[in-house]
Design an enzyme around this catalytic site. Sequence first.
Site, PDB file in Angstrom:
ATOM      1  N   LYS A 172       0.804  -1.233   0.000  1.00 58.71           N
ATOM      2  CA  LYS A 172       0.000   0.000   0.000  1.00 58.71           C
ATOM      3  C   LYS A 172       0.838   1.285   0.000  1.00 58.71           C
ATOM      4  CE  LYS A 172      -4.029  -2.053   2.278  1.00 58.71           C
ATOM      5  NZ  LYS A 172      -5.021  -1.937   3.361  1.00 58.71           N
TER       6      LYS A 172
ATOM      7  N   LYS B 130       4.474   7.456  18.616  1.00 55.92           N
ATOM      8  CA  LYS B 130       3.798   7.240  17.326  1.00 55.92           C
ATOM      9  C   LYS B 130       2.350   7.718  17.387  1.00 55.92           C
ATOM     10  CE  LYS B 130       4.529   3.187  15.192  1.00 55.92           C
ATOM     11  NZ  LYS B 130       4.766   1.715  15.179  1.00 55.92           N
TER      12      LYS B 130
ATOM     13  N   ARG C 204       1.301   1.438  22.317  1.00 50.66           N
ATOM     14  CA  ARG C 204       2.418   1.050  23.198  1.00 50.66           C
ATOM     15  C   ARG C 204       3.524   2.080  23.084  1.00 50.66           C
ATOM     16  NH1 ARG C 204       3.489  -5.065  21.227  1.00 50.66           N
ATOM     17  NH2 ARG C 204       4.142  -3.802  19.469  1.00 50.66           N
TER      18      ARG C 204
ATOM     19  N   TYR D 277     -10.645  -9.821  11.351  1.00 49.86           N
ATOM     20  CA  TYR D 277     -11.766 -10.746  11.457  1.00 49.86           C
ATOM     21  C   TYR D 277     -11.210 -12.149  11.436  1.00 49.86           C
ATOM     22  CZ  TYR D 277     -11.067 -11.465   6.487  1.00 49.86           C
ATOM     23  OH  TYR D 277     -10.505 -11.760   5.273  1.00 49.86           O
TER      24      TYR D 277
HETATM   25  P1  ATR Z   1      -0.331  -2.065  10.292  1.00 46.71           P
HETATM   26  O1  ATR Z   1       0.112  -1.655   8.914  1.00 46.71           O
HETATM   27  O2  ATR Z   1      -1.162  -3.307  10.357  1.00 46.71           O
HETATM   28  O3  ATR Z   1      -0.969  -0.937  11.035  1.00 46.71           O
HETATM   29  P2  ATR Z   1       2.111  -1.609  11.712  1.00 46.71           P
HETATM   30  O4  ATR Z   1       2.324  -0.337  10.985  1.00 46.71           O
HETATM   31  O5  ATR Z   1       3.266  -2.546  11.936  1.00 46.71           O
HETATM   32  O6  ATR Z   1       1.011  -2.505  11.033  1.00 46.71           O
HETATM   33  O7  ATR Z   1       1.475  -1.231  13.137  1.00 46.71           O
HETATM   34  C1  ATR Z   1       1.094  -2.207  14.061  1.00 46.71           C
HETATM   35  C2  ATR Z   1       0.448  -1.520  15.252  1.00 46.71           C
HETATM   36  O8  ATR Z   1      -0.022  -2.529  16.166  1.00 46.71           O
HETATM   37  C3  ATR Z   1       1.371  -0.632  16.041  1.00 46.71           C
HETATM   38  O9  ATR Z   1       0.645   0.460  16.537  1.00 46.71           O
HETATM   39  C4  ATR Z   1       1.833  -1.570  17.194  1.00 46.71           C
HETATM   40  O10 ATR Z   1       2.231  -0.882  18.354  1.00 46.71           O
HETATM   41  P3  ATR Z   1       3.730  -0.234  18.472  1.00 46.71           P
HETATM   42  O11 ATR Z   1       3.770   0.928  17.552  1.00 46.71           O
HETATM   43  O12 ATR Z   1       3.858   0.147  19.895  1.00 46.71           O
HETATM   44  O13 ATR Z   1       4.666  -1.354  18.057  1.00 46.71           O
HETATM   45  C5  ATR Z   1       0.548  -2.306  17.443  1.00 46.71           C
HETATM   46  N1  ATR Z   1       0.727  -3.612  18.106  1.00 46.71           N
HETATM   47  C6  ATR Z   1       1.223  -4.754  17.579  1.00 46.71           C
HETATM   48  N2  ATR Z   1       1.181  -5.758  18.463  1.00 46.71           N
HETATM   49  C7  ATR Z   1       0.650  -5.254  19.612  1.00 46.71           C
HETATM   50  C8  ATR Z   1       0.335  -5.795  20.913  1.00 46.71           C
HETATM   51  N3  ATR Z   1       0.575  -7.076  21.198  1.00 46.71           N
HETATM   52  N4  ATR Z   1      -0.215  -4.967  21.822  1.00 46.71           N
HETATM   53  C9  ATR Z   1      -0.457  -3.656  21.528  1.00 46.71           C
HETATM   54  N5  ATR Z   1      -0.191  -3.105  20.331  1.00 46.71           N
HETATM   55  C10 ATR Z   1       0.350  -3.874  19.372  1.00 46.71           C
END
Ligand code: ATR
Length: 270
Positions: free
Chosen positions: A64, A154, A150, A215
Amino acid sequence: MKYYGVFGNPIAHSKSPMIHRLFAEQTGQQISYEALLAPLDGFPAAVAEFFKIGSGANITVPFKEEAFALADQLSPRAQRAKAVNTFKKLSNGSLLGDNTDGAGLVNDLLNNQVLLAGQKILVLGAGGAVRGVLEPLLAQAPAEVCIVNRTVEKAEQLASEFADLGAMTACGYDWIDAPVDIIINGTSASLSGDLPPLADTLIKASHTVCYDMMYSKNTTVFNQWAQQQGAARTLDGLGMLVEQAAEAFYLWTGVRPDPTPVLQALRAQL
Ligand code: ATR
């Protein structure tokens, strides 16, 4: 016959060909729509080859952002999302990049009679999935959208980037405990069956609506948590998937399909 498809890697299990085939049957459009596997290092070449005959394409993980860079023109919502999930070939041969993910989420919420205007909404996660939905969500005039992540920096970055569109705040999971109206899970945690570290006090029983952008066949971990906490309703992202497709179909054909029977067919097939 017009040619469409969805680019991704992997792509074999994509539901988009089934969704668009059903839309085409329903609306009497003569289209072909296929899953298109692009090499991880060969997305631009695959796009160029396809658009020798293609009229439009969807783009999914992990392309994307690359699609955003490749588009000749961008819709305002794709510009904000910094990601493109839909290409449309214009009459002059150039590629318009759009992003229908946020409209998909908002339409699905509205279809399910979830009131957004004036509501306090928590959005969990601050990655690409969340960025893609913020503009359409804020256009519904919620009282406040709080990005919870977390990595708090960001969340703060996203909140400041979208602050001109509505009341945006950012926080960490351990800063929030007051009940809210709506919680939308846009983290990738569900993919690995993980639950973000949420306080037990965020859900007001029989009032709070929870939406997981993911989902699965069975209730997602986030929605299981929400149900245990007494959420009024839990919804998953299958409706969003169908709605973002309907929005792309409309962009391409000018015809708006009825997503309801398609969602039912998809749910039955899961
Ligand atoms: P996507 O394109 O699916 O949004 P991404 O850009 O890698 O994927 O972002 C994943 C998001 O899920 C992030 O906000 C991540 O939190 P961090 O920025 O702190 O890493 C969040 N995320 C992933 N696993 C998580 C978990 N187990 N608990 C809470 N947040 C999680």
